[in-house]
Design an enzyme around this catalytic site. Structure first.
Site, PDB file in Angstrom:
ATOM      1  N   TYR A  46       0.801  -1.226   0.000  1.00  0.00           N
ATOM      2  CA  TYR A  46       0.000   0.000   0.000  1.00  0.00           C
ATOM      3  C   TYR A  46       0.836   1.282   0.000  1.00  0.00           C
ATOM      4  O   TYR A  46       0.287   2.374   0.030  1.00  0.00           O
ATOM      5  CB  TYR A  46      -0.964  -0.003   1.199  1.00  0.00           C
ATOM      6  CG  TYR A  46      -2.142  -0.908   0.958  1.00  0.00           C
ATOM      7  CD1 TYR A  46      -1.946  -2.269   0.747  1.00  0.00           C
ATOM      8  CD2 TYR A  46      -3.441  -0.425   0.919  1.00  0.00           C
ATOM      9  CE1 TYR A  46      -3.007  -3.118   0.507  1.00  0.00           C
ATOM     10  CE2 TYR A  46      -4.505  -1.272   0.683  1.00  0.00           C
ATOM     11  CZ  TYR A  46      -4.289  -2.613   0.482  1.00  0.00           C
ATOM     12  OH  TYR A  46      -5.347  -3.447   0.243  1.00  0.00           O
TER      13      TYR A  46
ATOM     14  N   LYS B 161       2.643 -14.834   4.614  1.00  0.00           N
ATOM     15  CA  LYS B 161       2.918 -15.757   3.505  1.00  0.00           C
ATOM     16  C   LYS B 161       4.435 -15.890   3.410  1.00  0.00           C
ATOM     17  O   LYS B 161       5.045 -15.657   2.349  1.00  0.00           O
ATOM     18  CB  LYS B 161       2.301 -15.184   2.217  1.00  0.00           C
ATOM     19  CG  LYS B 161       2.288 -16.134   1.045  1.00  0.00           C
ATOM     20  CD  LYS B 161       1.258 -17.241   1.164  1.00  0.00           C
ATOM     21  CE  LYS B 161       1.378 -18.214   0.014  1.00  0.00           C
ATOM     22  NZ  LYS B 161       0.608 -19.440   0.193  1.00  0.00           N
TER      23      LYS B 161
END
Ligand code: NAD
Length: 332
Positions: free
Chosen positions: A124, A171
């Site tokens: 972001y 992840k």
């Protein structure tokens, strides 16, 4: 004495749900003095600025912002105003509590979890680069400092609210360096809170578990992008986006908003559910120490939902935003 707050009225359903929430706050006797500013696309067309300077100055002064949703153009145009506000004012901890309400029937009656979304970095940061006409790179940034403060915020919240477990969602099997750093910082911070269980799950496995056994989750903490997606998923577990509130906390400033967007598909139809925004306003009241007023509003909402007669269409009813608002006010 009334506490000064800033209110941003956004686009789409923003104005309707803002009016509903301000009316309920007023009728509940909240001690607030509101400085209200229209923001978003319509404001840009009127005055050439998405957020008027006076609105930003007001937030810098009051340090508390109640913000309704703002439309962000997809794939073009200006950067999300939400992301801009979160980064400009370093509102790093995005806290999104999802709790089943017995009055809203879903396959998951026992959800009670809170997502902590890191709000200022990850993909972001908006650093995208066109390498050639067919190749684009986006930069993912994860730092020790920002991972540490969001993980610590999650554990502190767990300790303060009698929660048992914090789960790190990542992840790190694929993004070994970036998510790997987030995960290892998480376990370093966990050592400061020995009475709270710490574990971790890969984001894909966490999503599967959320829709099979959501009750195994208590507090979840994760980088920005996963937090955005996973928290919308948690809203689905409890009956939809109309029910998920949030706070965006920095060290000295705080912004409170519903998790949902401006819902252009239902804007102006008087059917938007103002509950998520109202619960965000309750989080704001608790933040400024008006706990009793927040409690009164929460009770009135619970009773209105339980009565089942004036539910908005998103949660299975036929009531208008106005009728629902009136029903909550009658129960205050
Ligand atoms: P959305 O959250 O606006 O809507 C998704 C679906 O949920 C729609 O069908 C909508 O009708 C429904 N919904 C959402 N809130 C509801 C409510 N209170 N009551 C009843 N139904 C509700 O997501 P979207 O359509 O993907 O995004 C629309 C715009 O909002 C986009 O421009 C997006 O960038 C922006 N957005 C803003 C924020 C924010 O201001 N914090 C957050 C997310 C999206």
């Amino acid at each position: 004495m009334a506490t000064k707050i800033t209110v941003f009225k956004g686009d789409g359903i923003g104005p309707e749900i803002t009016d509903a929430v301000l009316e309920i706050l007023d009728k509940a006797g909240a001690g607030l003095s509101c400085e209200i500013f229209p923001v978003g696309e319509a404001e840009y067309e009127r005055n050439g600025a998405l957020i008027p300077e006076a609105g930003l100055a007001s937030f810098e002064n009051t340090r508390v912002l109640l913000k309704s949703p703002i439309t962000t153009p997809v794939g073009k145009g200006f950067r999300s105003l939400n992301v801009t506000l979160r980064t400009k004012y370093d509102l790093y901890a995005n806290i999104r509590p999802a709790k089943s309400n017995q009055a809203v029937k879903t396959p998951f009656p026992h959800v009670d979890l809170v997502t902590f979304r890191e709000n200022t970095e990850d993909l972001y940061v908006g650093v995208e680069k066109e390498i050639d006409a067919d190749t684009v790179h986006a930069i993912k940034i994860i730092t020790r400092e920002k991972s540490e403060r969001i993980c610590r915020a999650a554990f502190r919240y767990a300790a303060a609210h009698g929660r048992k477990k914090v789960t790190c969602v990542h992840k790190a099997n694929i993004m070994k360096l970036s998510d790997g750093l987030f995960r290892s910082v998480f376990y370093e911070v966990a050592k400061e809170f020995p009475s709270i269980e710490a574990d971790d799950k890969m984001v894909d496995a966490a999503c599967m578990m959320l829709v099979m056994h959501p009750e195994v989750f208590d507090i979840m903490v994760m980088p920005n992008l996963y937090g955005d997606i996973v928290s919308d998923l948690t809203s689905g577990l409890i009956g939809g986006l109309g029910l998920l509130p949030s706070s965006n906390l920095g060290d000295t400033m705080a912004m409170f908003e519903a998790v949902h967007g401006s819902a252009p598909d239902i804007a102006g139809k008087n059917i938007a559910n103002p509950t998520a925004f109202l619960w965000s306003a309750c989080m704001m009241l608790e933040h400024i120490g008006q706990n009793e007023t927040a409690k009164n509003i929460r009770r009135a909402v619970d009773e209105t939902l339980a009565a089942g007669k004036t539910l908005t269409p998103d949660i299975g009813g036929t009531a208008t935003t106005e009728a629902y608002t009136k029903a909550v006010i009658e129960r205050l």
